[in-house]
Design a protein around this motif. Structure first.
Motif, PDB file in Angstrom:
ATOM      1  N   ALA A  66      -3.481  -0.719  -1.819  1.00 13.40           N
ATOM      2  CA  ALA A  66      -3.362   0.706  -2.152  1.00 13.40           C
ATOM      3  C   ALA A  66      -1.931   1.196  -1.965  1.00 13.40           C
ATOM      4  O   ALA A  66      -1.360   1.858  -2.847  1.00 13.40           O
ATOM      5  CB  ALA A  66      -4.321   1.526  -1.293  1.00 13.40           C
ATOM      6  N   VAL A  67      -1.327   0.863  -0.817  1.00 11.65           N
ATOM      7  CA  VAL A  67       0.041   1.322  -0.537  1.00 11.65           C
ATOM      8  C   VAL A  67       1.040   0.620  -1.448  1.00 11.65           C
ATOM      9  O   VAL A  67       2.004   1.238  -1.924  1.00 11.65           O
ATOM     10  CB  VAL A  67       0.404   1.090   0.946  1.00 11.65           C
ATOM     11  N   ASP A  68       0.805  -0.663  -1.709  1.00 19.06           N
ATOM     12  CA  ASP A  68       1.702  -1.409  -2.591  1.00 19.06           C
ATOM     13  C   ASP A  68       1.673  -0.821  -4.003  1.00 19.06           C
ATOM     14  O   ASP A  68       2.719  -0.754  -4.671  1.00 19.06           O
ATOM     15  CB  ASP A  68       1.292  -2.879  -2.626  1.00 19.06           C
ATOM     16  N   GLN A 109      14.182   6.830  -2.630  1.00 19.62           N
ATOM     17  CA  GLN A 109      14.389   5.458  -2.160  1.00 19.62           C
ATOM     18  C   GLN A 109      13.839   5.285  -0.753  1.00 19.62           C
ATOM     19  O   GLN A 109      13.232   4.249  -0.435  1.00 19.62           O
ATOM     20  CB  GLN A 109      15.878   5.112  -2.187  1.00 19.62           C
ATOM     21  N   ILE A 110      14.053   6.293   0.088  1.00 22.16           N
ATOM     22  CA  ILE A 110      13.553   6.223   1.466  1.00 22.16           C
ATOM     23  C   ILE A 110      12.024   6.188   1.481  1.00 22.16           C
ATOM     24  O   ILE A 110      11.416   5.388   2.210  1.00 22.16           O
ATOM     25  CB  ILE A 110      14.106   7.404   2.285  1.00 22.16           C
ATOM     26  N   ASP A 111      11.395   7.031   0.676  1.00 22.76           N
ATOM     27  CA  ASP A 111       9.924   7.034   0.591  1.00 22.76           C
ATOM     28  C   ASP A 111       9.408   5.681   0.102  1.00 22.76           C
ATOM     29  O   ASP A 111       8.409   5.163   0.614  1.00 22.76           O
ATOM     30  CB  ASP A 111       9.445   8.134  -0.355  1.00 22.76           C
ATOM     31  N   TYR A 112      10.090   5.129  -0.897  1.00 26.98           N
ATOM     32  CA  TYR A 112       9.682   3.843  -1.457  1.00 26.98           C
ATOM     33  C   TYR A 112       9.736   2.748  -0.391  1.00 26.98           C
ATOM     34  O   TYR A 112       8.790   1.969  -0.227  1.00 26.98           O
ATOM     35  CB  TYR A 112      10.598   3.478  -2.626  1.00 26.98           C
ATOM     36  N   ILE A 113      10.836   2.688   0.345  1.00 32.11           N
ATOM     37  CA  ILE A 113      10.993   1.650   1.359  1.00 32.11           C
ATOM     38  C   ILE A 113       9.961   1.832   2.469  1.00 32.11           C
ATOM     39  O   ILE A 113       9.395   0.845   2.984  1.00 32.11           O
ATOM     40  CB  ILE A 113      12.420   1.657   1.931  1.00 32.11           C
ATOM     41  N   GLU A 114       9.695   3.079   2.847  1.00 32.55           N
ATOM     42  CA  GLU A 114       8.689   3.331   3.884  1.00 32.55           C
ATOM     43  C   GLU A 114       7.313   2.823   3.440  1.00 32.55           C
ATOM     44  O   GLU A 114       6.548   2.274   4.254  1.00 32.55           O
ATOM     45  CB  GLU A 114       8.645   4.815   4.219  1.00 32.55           C
ATOM     46  N   ALA A 163       4.742   0.786  -6.112  1.00 28.27           N
ATOM     47  CA  ALA A 163       5.078   0.345  -7.472  1.00 28.27           C
ATOM     48  C   ALA A 163       5.195   1.533  -8.416  1.00 28.27           C
ATOM     49  O   ALA A 163       6.093   1.580  -9.273  1.00 28.27           O
ATOM     50  CB  ALA A 163       4.012  -0.622  -7.976  1.00 28.27           C
ATOM     51  N   GLU A 164       4.290   2.499  -8.279  1.00 27.73           N
ATOM     52  CA  GLU A 164       4.345   3.700  -9.128  1.00 27.73           C
ATOM     53  C   GLU A 164       5.587   4.521  -8.825  1.00 27.73           C
ATOM     54  O   GLU A 164       6.227   5.056  -9.740  1.00 27.73           O
ATOM     55  CB  GLU A 164       3.083   4.534  -8.920  1.00 27.73           C
ATOM     56  N   LEU A 165       5.934   4.622  -7.547  1.00 30.67           N
ATOM     57  CA  LEU A 165       7.140   5.366  -7.163  1.00 30.67           C
ATOM     58  C   LEU A 165       8.386   4.676  -7.692  1.00 30.67           C
ATOM     59  O   LEU A 165       9.334   5.339  -8.145  1.00 30.67           O
ATOM     60  CB  LEU A 165       7.212   5.500  -5.642  1.00 30.67           C
ATOM     61  N   ALA A 166       8.380   3.351  -7.664  1.00 28.22           N
ATOM     62  CA  ALA A 166       9.538   2.581  -8.131  1.00 28.22           C
ATOM     63  C   ALA A 166       9.860   2.878  -9.585  1.00 28.22           C
ATOM     64  O   ALA A 166      11.031   2.831  -9.996  1.00 28.22           O
ATOM     65  CB  ALA A 166       9.287   1.089  -7.937  1.00 28.22           C
TER      66      ALA A 166
END
Length: 251
Positions: free
Chosen positions: A193-195, A155-160, A199-202
């Motif tokens: 790219a980051v978005d 979750q932390i990685d996703y928010i970052e 999305a993939e991490l989510a």
């Protein structure tokens, strides 16, 4: 019994407020068990009939079980309080994430029609989204400290990543407003790219991040809860026998 009421019940703010007071009384409870054990020693040597010996054995079992409950109970209560606090923090943080995501989507929709007015509005929403993501990040980091055995790194990685994406979005909007098409395009590419990474991490994350804390809590207390419940059962059975014994002997 006060401790058992908390351990056996649902951890609420009211129960959490009682934990420190209850734990402060456990030394006195231990001293009472020590006194009970000392008082029982003469009965062990004086017991002759089978019923008397059984009463002594049950009294001893009740004392031993009480000690086991006192040993295991605090760790269960403390873990429950920490887990509850972490979950409450996460629930607020995840609400911020959902709101920030909505703002980010609105910002992206506005920029599709690239008028200066829309770019300004898009930038404003991106800034709001970034600030909310930052608030959520702090809250998740706090929750990770409060309940470290829950793995909130995803979750932390996703928010970052969402924060980084919003930074790129704002930079792209600024470049558009400055009529710098090259910078606007490069910042927008970085945003996309980051978005996409976010999305993939989510896709790998649970819908409800509080479940991570709950699962970690259940793992953490599994052994203590097992020992506590075993002791609780022994104490309950022994106490019932002693009450019947004392009643039948006119005590």
């Amino acid at each position: 019994m006060e401790m058992d009421d908390i351990v056996a019940g649902e951890m609420t703010d009211e129960n959490a407020a009682r934990v420190t007071e209850v734990e402060g009384k456990l030394a006195e409870a231990t001293a009472l068990l020590d006194e009970a054990e000392s008082s029982l020693q003469p009965a062990e040597s004086e017991a002759n009939r089978a019923e008397e010996k059984e009463a002594v054995a049950n009294a001893s079992a009740a004392i031993s079980a009480g000690r086991d409950m006192i040993e295991q109970g605090p760790s269960i209560m403390d873990a429950a309080v920490s887990a509850m606090q972490a979950m409450q923090t996460i629930e607020v943080a995840w609400a911020d994430v959902i709101q920030a995501d909505t703002l980010a989507r609105d910002a992206a929709a506005l920029i599709a029609d690239t008028t200066m007015e829309n770019v300004e509005a898009s930038k404003e929403k991106s800034v709001q989204a970034r600030d909310l993501f930052n608030e959520a990040l702090v809250q998740f980091q706090d929750a990770a400290v409060v309940y470290p055995s829950a793995n909130l790194s995803g979750q932390i990685d996703y928010i970052e990543k969402r924060i980084a994406a919003m930074e790129y979005a704002v930079a792209s909007d600024d470049a558009i407003l400055a009529y710098d098409k090259e910078t606007a395009a490069s910042q927008n590419d970085a945003y996309n790219a980051v978005d996409q990474e976010a999305a993939e991490l989510a896709q790998t994350l649970p819908d409800n991040p509080s479940e991570l804390v709950k699962s970690a809590y259940l793992r953490d207390i599994e052994q203590s809860e097992k020992l506590y419940n075993e002791a609780r059962s022994i104490a309950s059975t022994a106490d019932a026998f002693i009450r019947d014994y004392l009643g039948s002997n006119g005590k």
